[in-house]
Design an enzyme around this catalytic site. Structure first.
Site, PDB file in Angstrom:
ATOM      1  CB  VAL A  77      -0.904   0.002   1.257  1.00  0.00           C
ATOM      2  CG1 VAL A  77      -1.766   1.241   1.318  1.00  0.00           C
ATOM      3  CG2 VAL A  77      -1.749  -1.265   1.306  1.00  0.00           C
ATOM      4  CB  CYS A  78       1.044   4.189  -2.221  1.00  0.00           C
ATOM      5  SG  CYS A  78       1.889   5.782  -2.317  1.00  0.00           S
ATOM      6  CB  VAL A  79       3.672   5.377   2.856  1.00  0.00           C
ATOM      7  CG1 VAL A  79       4.648   6.171   2.008  1.00  0.00           C
ATOM      8  CG2 VAL A  79       3.558   5.949   4.254  1.00  0.00           C
TER       9      VAL A  79
END
Length: 119
Positions: A77-79
């Protein structure tokens, strides 16, 4: 063949997530590998354990978690996209982890194909 997958849409508002999952599952069944799925933009909503679909509906988050468990798929998941949408470590479903865009770049470089689902 190694496929990286990029998911840009949420789980219940667009066909992209279902298509990405079905693609990953079919690729694995045909003997290919899917080492990583990267969730970006609204795609980060696929990672939250707070999702509670009705019993007669598909549980997309649980599908991704099972795929990760059964086939060692790295669900990233992209931070930045996650934090903008309230997705933090505490709300991640099993099999998901938060990391940066470098994971997406690495998939694009190291795998044979990077397939994108959603705008």
């Amino acid at each position: 063949m190694k496929f990286g997958i990029l998911v840009n849409e949420g789980p219940y508002n667009h066909q992209a997530t279902d298509s990405a999952y079905q693609f990953a599952k079919a690729a694995i069944e045909k003997g290919h590998t899917v080492p990583r799925v990267f969730f970006y933009h609204d795609g980060v909503y696929n990672s939250t354990k707070l999702t509670e679909p009705p019993q007669d509906d598909r549980n997309i988050v649980a599908r991704w978690s099972k795929l990760a468990e059964d086939h060692k798929v790295d669900l990233v998941v992209c931070v930045a996209a996650g934090l903008r949408r309230g997705i933090k470590d505490e709300v991640l479903a099993p099999g998901f982890r938060i990391s940066g865009l470098g994971q997406l770049v690495e998939a694009g470089i190291q795998y044979d194909r990077l397939v994108t689902f959603g705008d």
